[in-house]
Scaffold this motif. Sequence first.
Motif, PDB file in Angstrom:
ATOM      1  N   GLU A 197       0.852  -1.296  -0.023  1.00  0.00           N
ATOM      2  CA  GLU A 197       0.065   0.183  -0.124  1.00  0.00           C
ATOM      3  C   GLU A 197       0.795   1.003  -0.011  1.00  0.00           C
TER       4      GLU A 197
ATOM      5  N   ASN B 179       2.364   1.619  -3.503  1.00  0.00           N
ATOM      6  CA  ASN B 179       1.131   2.144  -4.329  1.00  0.00           C
ATOM      7  C   ASN B 179       1.022   3.548  -4.221  1.00  0.00           C
ATOM      8  N   PHE B 180       0.806   4.046  -3.029  1.00  0.00           N
ATOM      9  CA  PHE B 180       0.395   5.324  -2.794  1.00  0.00           C
ATOM     10  C   PHE B 180       1.434   6.234  -3.232  1.00  0.00           C
TER      11      PHE B 180
ATOM     12  N   ALA C 147       3.523   5.826  -5.735  1.00  0.00           N
ATOM     13  CA  ALA C 147       3.453   5.802  -7.152  1.00  0.00           C
ATOM     14  C   ALA C 147       2.179   6.513  -7.742  1.00  0.00           C
ATOM     15  N   SER C 148       0.941   6.310  -7.131  1.00  0.00           N
ATOM     16  CA  SER C 148      -0.031   7.130  -7.533  1.00  0.00           C
ATOM     17  C   SER C 148      -0.061   8.579  -7.438  1.00  0.00           C
ATOM     18  N   VAL C 149       0.878   9.249  -6.459  1.00  0.00           N
ATOM     19  CA  VAL C 149       1.114  10.621  -6.187  1.00  0.00           C
ATOM     20  C   VAL C 149       2.145  10.895  -7.376  1.00  0.00           C
TER      21      VAL C 149
ATOM     22  N   ASN D 148       1.591   9.845 -10.281  1.00  0.00           N
ATOM     23  CA  ASN D 148       0.989   9.284 -11.631  1.00  0.00           C
ATOM     24  C   ASN D 148       1.617   8.203 -12.213  1.00  0.00           C
ATOM     25  N   THR D 149       2.155   7.099 -11.614  1.00  0.00           N
ATOM     26  CA  THR D 149       2.941   5.894 -12.442  1.00  0.00           C
ATOM     27  C   THR D 149       2.109   4.796 -11.268  1.00  0.00           C
ATOM     28  N   THR D 150       2.692   3.764 -11.860  1.00  0.00           N
ATOM     29  CA  THR D 150       2.504   2.475 -11.286  1.00  0.00           C
ATOM     30  C   THR D 150       3.654   1.716 -10.687  1.00  0.00           C
TER      31      THR D 150
ATOM     32  N   GLU E 204       5.202   0.080 -13.861  1.00  0.00           N
ATOM     33  CA  GLU E 204       5.633   0.694 -14.855  1.00  0.00           C
ATOM     34  C   GLU E 204       7.167   0.903 -14.648  1.00  0.00           C
TER      35      GLU E 204
ATOM     36  N   CYS F 116      10.085   3.278  -2.257  1.00  0.00           N
ATOM     37  CA  CYS F 116       9.257   4.350  -2.415  1.00  0.00           C
ATOM     38  C   CYS F 116       9.847   5.782  -3.248  1.00  0.00           C
TER      39      CYS F 116
ATOM     40  N   HIS G  91       9.103   6.650  -8.793  1.00  0.00           N
ATOM     41  CA  HIS G  91       8.638   7.638 -10.012  1.00  0.00           C
ATOM     42  C   HIS G  91      10.200   7.736 -10.840  1.00  0.00           C
TER      43      HIS G  91
END
Lengths: 250, 303
Positions: free
Chosen positions: B93, B96-97, B99-101, B103-105, B108, B143, B147
């Motif tokens: 989690e 993922n968090f 990555a989402s901040v 805009n990626t995954t 990727e 983390c 990105h």
Amino acid sequence: MNNRKVEIKAVNLTKKYGKFIANDKLNFEVYKGEIFGFLGANGAGKTTAIRILCGLSKPTSGDITVSGFDVYKQTEEIKKNIGYMSQKFSLYEDLTIAENIELYGGIYGLSRKFIKERTNHLLEKLQIMEHKNTLISSLPLGWKQKLAFSVAIFHEPRIVFLDEPTGGVDPITRRQFWDLIYEASSQGITVFVTTHYMDEAEYCDRVSIMVDGRIEALDTPAVLKETYKVSNMNDVFIRIARPDFIINNE
Amino acid sequence: MIKINQISKNYETVKALKNVSFTVDENELFGLIGSDGAGKTTLFRILTTLLLSNEGSATLNNINVKNDYKKVREIIGYMPGKFSLYQDLSVEENLNFFASVFNTTIEENYDLIADIYKQIEPFKTRIAGKLSGGMKQKLALSCALIHKPKILILDEPTTGVDAVSRMEFWQMLKRLQTKGITILVSTPYMDEAEMCDRVALIQNGEILSIDTPKGITNSFPYKLHAISADNKYQLIKDLRNHDNARTVFPFGNSVHFTTANNNLNEEELYNYLMTNNHTNISIIETTPNIEDCFMELMKPSRG
């Protein structure tokens, strides 16, 4: 060294948390006035063992005495006879130097006269007499650590436990700190110390190395280096803690 | 590339940074080495746009940290000294968090973190707060990398970490460097300097020296001897009392010694130690390491 007085004795010291064995049958003796290095990787079980030796936690099994006192039944006697210092817990930041000494002296039941005399002696030795009424929070880290150590042995304990006492300080202060350790040891205080600086392991009389809850090695730095055929304690540590790791200069 | 130009920072009366300037080259592994309170974290917070300097300026890949702070944040990965992930989220989690901040995954950019993340992936459903120190460190690094930053800034990633884990961490950094990332890392451990391309030594907010590790040790101005004997504490005391003593520092299994006239008479010293009842005396000339140099450079300000 075998004819020296035993200050800490652990026979099959075991501590379990549920199924997890944090300390697995630890056997060791620490002699009076000795500097005993208690090394191990993060999570190897050092802190668990230290808490037991300080009377803060009970073992699951094993026969353990500290200064002759039983860790199951005589924890109050143990606490009176030991000093403790760690990087995390040492002095009260919002009290002055003198107030901190007075507080600790009072907790250990020392007389006002004794505290006063010894305070002056200590401040002179550390060359901080003029900062007597300075708050701890405004002192440089190196001063704090030297003072914290001096406070930990202020009540003249038989053993002092030092849990990573030198983390983060500059190399000169770190060495001045070891001067204090040597001095305490030469006065007969037993020093039980953990550190991540492997050069400091060389300063110890004997060193134990813990891996996954067990003591994998215990001897003088010289013998350990000879046994593992390496030139320094860093490499001894790697050989024991991570045998599959390839040392760079090989 | 990081350019730091005459940065000063004051906290009320305390001068945390005094006129600090240096440059970290593209794809360099650069170490900032100093003890607690030297100003390392303050400098890193300025570079990561979390704090403004009082004077001076800095750019990361030619983007100004003050005027274009949002752009700077896109190209950097930052691992603060204090564990700053969400303790009540699981390993996966957290990742993922982050990555989402950006805009990626995870998928990727998995290549970049695979090496590190694989070691903690078996525990991906575990709450971050329940990880061991070493695992937290690997998650925090994953983390900071998720990105695909161009510049990685790591504040004391190895503090309080055991000797083996420290070495493993530096090997991870070396591998990241081969992927084209510029890395600026701070540490209080002098021995880690050897792992860097170049280092800056910092104390009391001032840069003492900037060079390759070799360059720094080569510029040590004195002859250095490693002296050992059976009774180490007595040896230190006796060496300090020697007429020609300049510096006496315990160093692992020996004592590092420099002399006032920079000319050690080995025979005389040997006899002096013999007279003082030392046994197993050894006196050999040795090469200084970064810690010797650091202590030499910091001596004048010691008071």
